[in-house]
Write an enzyme that holds these catalytic residues in place. Structure first.
Site: not given
Length: 137
Positions: A48, A57, A59, A90, A93
């Protein structure tokens, strides 16, 4: 379809990667593990940033690590987080997964819940050169 032993290994690898997350804003670390078609596993963790759009993310981190290692074909991805239900990827991703034709998505949590989904059930509108006649090929 991938076998249960591989699923267990991928979930364990994703859980280990989750511990490396940098998640001071959401407080929700996430880990992922992508399986290259040659059997190599690549892990990734959520990273983040205070400027949230600059976050990445788990992934995508796992997939991008594999891409940086010259991999372009994948069989599956596993995602783990400390959530009530198995962790769902999400839309961004899912779009990256569609680009690289990753159909099998293993979603898990720390309680041991594991679900296997087809990417097209999670993101039927994902687009890209990997998509022909509405299906990722």
């Amino acid at each position: 379809m991938i076998n249960e032993d591989i699923i267990d290994t991928m979930v364990r690898t994703a859980r280990d990667a989750m511990q490396k997350s940098h998640a001071p804003y959401s407080g929700r670390p996430v880990g992922a593990c992508v399986l290259a078609s040659d059997g190599t596993l690549y892990s990734g963790c959520a990273v983040e940033n205070a400027a949230y759009g600059l976050s990445c993310c788990a992934e995508r981190v796992a997939i991008f690590r594999a891409i940086a290692d010259s991999k372009r074909e994948f069989d599956a991805i596993a995602i783990v987080a400390d959530t009530d239900e198995p962790c769902v990827p999400c839309g961004a991703c899912c779009q990256v997964m569609a680009e690289f034709k990753i159909r099998d998505v293993i979603m898990a949590n720390l309680k041991g819940d594991v679900e296997l989904a087809d990417l097209m059930d999670l993101a039927p509108c994902a687009t890209g050169k990997a998509r022909i006649n509405g299906q990722v090929v």
